[in-house]
Design a protein around this motif. Structure first.
Motif, PDB file in Angstrom:
ATOM      1  N   UNK A   5       1.607   5.829   7.839  1.00 26.72           N
ATOM      2  CA  UNK A   5       1.884   6.144   6.440  1.00 26.72           C
ATOM      3  C   UNK A   5       3.091   7.071   6.335  1.00 26.72           C
ATOM      4  N   UNK A   6       3.537   7.291   5.122  1.00 24.80           N
ATOM      5  CA  UNK A   6       4.653   8.204   4.938  1.00 24.80           C
ATOM      6  C   UNK A   6       5.148   8.199   3.509  1.00 24.80           C
ATOM      7  N   UNK A   7       6.285   8.861   3.316  1.00 22.33           N
ATOM      8  CA  UNK A   7       6.889   8.965   1.998  1.00 22.33           C
ATOM      9  C   UNK A   7       7.715   7.712   1.716  1.00 22.33           C
ATOM     10  N   UNK A   8       7.638   7.242   0.475  1.00 26.07           N
ATOM     11  CA  UNK A   8       8.357   6.034   0.115  1.00 26.07           C
ATOM     12  C   UNK A   8       9.858   6.152   0.222  1.00 26.07           C
ATOM     13  N   UNK A   9      10.378   7.382   0.287  1.00 26.50           N
ATOM     14  CA  UNK A   9      11.820   7.554   0.402  1.00 26.50           C
ATOM     15  C   UNK A   9      12.334   7.320   1.813  1.00 26.50           C
ATOM     16  N   UNK A  10      11.395   7.154   2.776  1.00 25.70           N
ATOM     17  CA  UNK A  10      11.795   6.933   4.167  1.00 25.70           C
ATOM     18  C   UNK A  10      11.095   5.658   4.659  1.00 25.70           C
ATOM     19  N   UNK A  11      11.638   4.486   4.348  1.00 24.48           N
ATOM     20  CA  UNK A  11      10.986   3.229   4.738  1.00 24.48           C
ATOM     21  C   UNK A  11      10.869   3.099   6.250  1.00 24.48           C
ATOM     22  N   UNK A  12       9.847   2.356   6.707  1.00 20.11           N
ATOM     23  CA  UNK A  12       9.602   2.164   8.140  1.00 20.11           C
ATOM     24  C   UNK A  12       9.586   0.677   8.446  1.00 20.11           C
ATOM     25  N   UNK A  13      10.151   0.324   9.592  1.00 19.19           N
ATOM     26  CA  UNK A  13      10.161  -1.077  10.011  1.00 19.19           C
ATOM     27  C   UNK A  13       8.770  -1.563  10.404  1.00 19.19           C
ATOM     28  N   UNK A  14       7.883  -0.627  10.797  1.00 14.76           N
ATOM     29  CA  UNK A  14       6.549  -1.006  11.254  1.00 14.76           C
ATOM     30  C   UNK A  14       5.479  -0.672  10.215  1.00 14.76           C
ATOM     31  N   UNK A  15       5.836  -0.667   8.944  1.00 18.60           N
ATOM     32  CA  UNK A  15       4.857  -0.331   7.906  1.00 18.60           C
ATOM     33  C   UNK A  15       3.818  -1.445   7.765  1.00 18.60           C
ATOM     34  N   UNK A  16       2.655  -1.064   7.271  1.00 15.23           N
ATOM     35  CA  UNK A  16       1.566  -2.026   7.069  1.00 15.23           C
ATOM     36  C   UNK A  16       1.979  -3.128   6.098  1.00 15.23           C
TER      37      UNK A  16
ATOM     38  N   UNK B 294      -4.917 -20.337  -0.393  1.00 18.53           N
ATOM     39  CA  UNK B 294      -4.289 -19.695  -1.548  1.00 18.53           C
ATOM     40  C   UNK B 294      -4.418 -18.187  -1.419  1.00 18.53           C
ATOM     41  N   UNK B 295      -3.285 -17.482  -1.374  1.00 19.26           N
ATOM     42  CA  UNK B 295      -3.292 -16.023  -1.392  1.00 19.26           C
ATOM     43  C   UNK B 295      -3.516 -15.588  -2.835  1.00 19.26           C
ATOM     44  N   UNK B 296      -4.585 -14.870  -3.083  1.00 19.25           N
ATOM     45  CA  UNK B 296      -4.964 -14.564  -4.468  1.00 19.25           C
ATOM     46  C   UNK B 296      -4.987 -13.074  -4.801  1.00 19.25           C
ATOM     47  N   UNK B 297      -5.112 -12.191  -3.806  1.00 26.08           N
ATOM     48  CA  UNK B 297      -5.201 -10.763  -4.087  1.00 26.08           C
ATOM     49  C   UNK B 297      -4.394  -9.983  -3.055  1.00 26.08           C
ATOM     50  N   UNK B 298      -3.692  -8.963  -3.544  1.00 22.63           N
ATOM     51  CA  UNK B 298      -2.902  -8.092  -2.679  1.00 22.63           C
ATOM     52  C   UNK B 298      -3.223  -6.643  -2.989  1.00 22.63           C
ATOM     53  N   UNK B 299      -3.260  -5.820  -1.928  1.00 18.56           N
ATOM     54  CA  UNK B 299      -3.563  -4.397  -2.115  1.00 18.56           C
ATOM     55  C   UNK B 299      -2.750  -3.575  -1.117  1.00 18.56           C
ATOM     56  N   UNK B 300      -2.075  -2.563  -1.643  1.00 15.87           N
ATOM     57  CA  UNK B 300      -1.319  -1.674  -0.774  1.00 15.87           C
ATOM     58  C   UNK B 300      -1.592  -0.231  -1.145  1.00 15.87           C
ATOM     59  N   UNK B 301      -0.555   0.480  -1.465  1.00 16.45           N
ATOM     60  CA  UNK B 301      -0.703   1.886  -1.830  1.00 16.45           C
ATOM     61  C   UNK B 301      -1.206   2.027  -3.265  1.00 16.45           C
ATOM     62  N   UNK B 302      -1.856   3.155  -3.527  1.00 14.35           N
ATOM     63  CA  UNK B 302      -2.284   3.465  -4.883  1.00 14.35           C
ATOM     64  C   UNK B 302      -1.227   4.272  -5.627  1.00 14.35           C
ATOM     65  N   UNK B 303      -0.111   4.556  -4.965  1.00 15.53           N
ATOM     66  CA  UNK B 303       0.956   5.356  -5.570  1.00 15.53           C
ATOM     67  C   UNK B 303       2.297   4.816  -5.109  1.00 15.53           C
ATOM     68  N   UNK B 304       3.257   4.723  -6.029  1.00 13.99           N
ATOM     69  CA  UNK B 304       4.501   4.028  -5.748  1.00 13.99           C
ATOM     70  C   UNK B 304       5.333   4.709  -4.664  1.00 13.99           C
ATOM     71  N   UNK B 305       5.208   6.016  -4.482  1.00 11.57           N
ATOM     72  CA  UNK B 305       6.064   6.695  -3.501  1.00 11.57           C
ATOM     73  C   UNK B 305       5.332   6.994  -2.194  1.00 11.57           C
TER      74      UNK B 305
ATOM     75  N   UNK C 290      -1.487   3.507   4.751  1.00 14.50           N
ATOM     76  CA  UNK C 290      -2.003   3.252   6.093  1.00 14.50           C
ATOM     77  C   UNK C 290      -2.312   1.773   6.299  1.00 14.50           C
ATOM     78  N   UNK C 291      -2.835   1.133   5.227  1.00 14.70           N
ATOM     79  CA  UNK C 291      -3.260  -0.260   5.319  1.00 14.70           C
ATOM     80  C   UNK C 291      -2.715  -1.059   4.143  1.00 14.70           C
ATOM     81  N   UNK C 292      -2.478  -2.324   4.386  1.00 15.70           N
ATOM     82  CA  UNK C 292      -2.159  -3.287   3.337  1.00 15.70           C
ATOM     83  C   UNK C 292      -3.080  -4.490   3.548  1.00 15.70           C
TER      84      UNK C 292
END
Length: 466
Positions: free
Chosen positions: A232-243, A317-328, A332-334
């Protein structure tokens, strides 16, 4: 005059008409009156919000039981959980024939009012249609079954077989609290049935002929959860290995994966029947679909049509997606939820392994939920004989053909118990009308309710009366 008053007045009128008919014969049905009653009852039924989740089928169960109580038909409300209920009613016959179950479900999928042209729970009648969530799936069908039972009782129709009305909970979420519960906990009430009539088929006018499509088998739902993890981390620092990045890559591979093509016997029978509607140069292809699909050019064109594609392969059929609860926040998981529909006879465990191979990343978890695989029901059952006779009386050029249902229904729970189950509602629907099921502005025409009431009565009578 509100719908409830209209329904009561119609019931009194019908009762007075039918009570004068001779008991012991086969009195004619006053289809206009019964059709009007069905319209009034359906308008009231659609006002009961049984959106699943949470279901709240107990309100609908009490509505139905009150109608049976007024008619002197013994009915039971059987709860599987608090607020989740099923309705069982039975008309007794002589036992010369086995019972027929009229199966319907009371729950409906959600409806967002802001996308509708009428209140989805208003029981609105306008422009010749009854509007509402469940009008087609499947409160409308349930009312046809209900008024058929009422007409039999009022007429004193001699029955050789029992008629069972079974309205269940939870079909839209898998049926565990409805059909599955009833067969597991109350099989003694249902075990003597020879056939179940349920949802899954309809009528359509094509090429100047009436086509009666009957669901004899169905695809089985397999639910997959695809879960990727990463730092996990701050949205201002993207990671190549993010979930999220890992999940998106996995989903792209899954959505680009083409499952093998396979033509089941009931699917071939369907395409053989409708081949006459195709351009002459394509008819022989539809009559031998397995061979035709071996031609890549034909297969590409055929599977480009979504309904045709769904009949000849396992679908994803991909029907539901879930990632962070906050935009920035980088999560940990997607997670993605996938709706897989398997052809009859497919191995769900083998399919899950196939998906793992497609993902090709051991760090991504694949979790699965699978209830029951269903077989088909025979086209040799007397139900087909009676339906063909009824269809011919309506249209001498009518065609009755089996179909594979691409969705799932409660039929699968009866089929695994050895009880044939058929999907059929005598509503004549265009493709546009059918596409409103689970969509916006679901509705059924009042003419369909009138026609359906008359045809369903005649169909069931042929199965249980002399």
């Amino acid at each position: 005059m509100n719908a409830l008053v209209v329904a009561f007045a119609v019931m009194l009128t019908l009762a007075s008409l039918l009570v004068t008919q001779p008991v012991g014969g086969a009195p004619p049905l006053d289809s206009d009156t019964v059709g009007a009653e069905a319209i009034a009852l359906l308008a009231d039924y659609l006002k009961i919000d049984t959106t699943n989740p949470p279901g709240n089928e107990i309100a609908a169960a009490r509505f139905l039981k009150a109608i049976f109580d007024r008619e002197g038909i013994e009915a039971r409300v059987i709860e599987s959980e608090p607020g989740r209920a099923n309705v069982y009613a039975r008309l007794k016959g002589t036992g010369a024939r086995k019972a027929v179950i009229l199966l319907n479900h009371m729950d409906v999928v959600p409806a967002d009012k802001k996308f509708w042209s009428a209140d989805p729970f208003g029981g609105v009648v306008k422009d010749g249609y009854l509007w509402g969530r469940g009008a087609l799936d499947m409160k409308g069908h349930g009312i046809l079954q209900l008024v058929t039972m009422l007409a039999f009782k009022r007429q004193g129709l001699p029955l050789e077989g029992d008629v069972i009305f079974l309205a269940v909970a939870d079909e839209e979420a898998g049926g565990q609290l409805g059909a599955e519960f009833m067969l597991r906990e109350h099989f003694d009430l249902l075990k003597d049935a020879s056939v179940v009539l349920n949802e899954g088929g309809n009528l359509e006018v094509l090429g100047g002929r009436t086509w009666h499509f009957v669901g004899v088998s169905e695809k089985s739902p397999l639910r997959l959860a695809i879960i990727a993890s990463g730092p996990p981390g701050h949205g201002s620092i993207p990671r190549r290995d993010s979930a999220v990045k890992k999940l998106v890559g996995a989903l792209e591979r899954i959505m680009n994966h083409e499952t093998p093509l396979k033509v089941l016997p009931e699917v071939q029978e369907f395409y053989t029947a409708i081949a006459e509607l195709a351009p002459p140069e394509h008819r022989h292809r539809l009559r031998d679909l397995t061979t035709a699909l071996g031609d890549k050019a034909f297969a590409d064109g055929f599977t480009r049509r979504a309904r045709d594609n769904a009949r000849v392969r396992n679908t994803i059929a991909v029907t539901m997606l879930e990632g962070s609860s906050k935009v920035n926040v980088i999560p940990n998981e997607a997670r993605a939820e996938i709706d897989v529909r398997l052809l009859p006879g497919e191995d769900p465990k083998a399919f899950v392994e196939e998906i793992r191979r497609v993902i090709a990343d051991d760090t991504i978890r694949v979790e699965s939920t699978f209830r029951v695989m269903t077989g088909g029901s025979p086209t040799t059952h007397e139900f087909f004989r009676d339906l063909r006779r009824l269809a011919a009386s309506e249209d001498p050029r009518a065609v009755v053909t089996p179909i594979l249902m691409t969705g799932a229904s409660d039929c699968r729970y009866f089929r695994v118990r050895g009880i044939p189950c058929y999907g059929y509602a005598p509503f004549t629907l265009s493709a546009g009308e059918y596409d409103r099921v689970h969509g916006n502005d679901e509705r059924v025409s009042v003419d369909n309710v009138r026609q359906g009431t008359r045809m369903f009565y005649e169909l069931v009578r042929g199965l249980v009366a002399p």
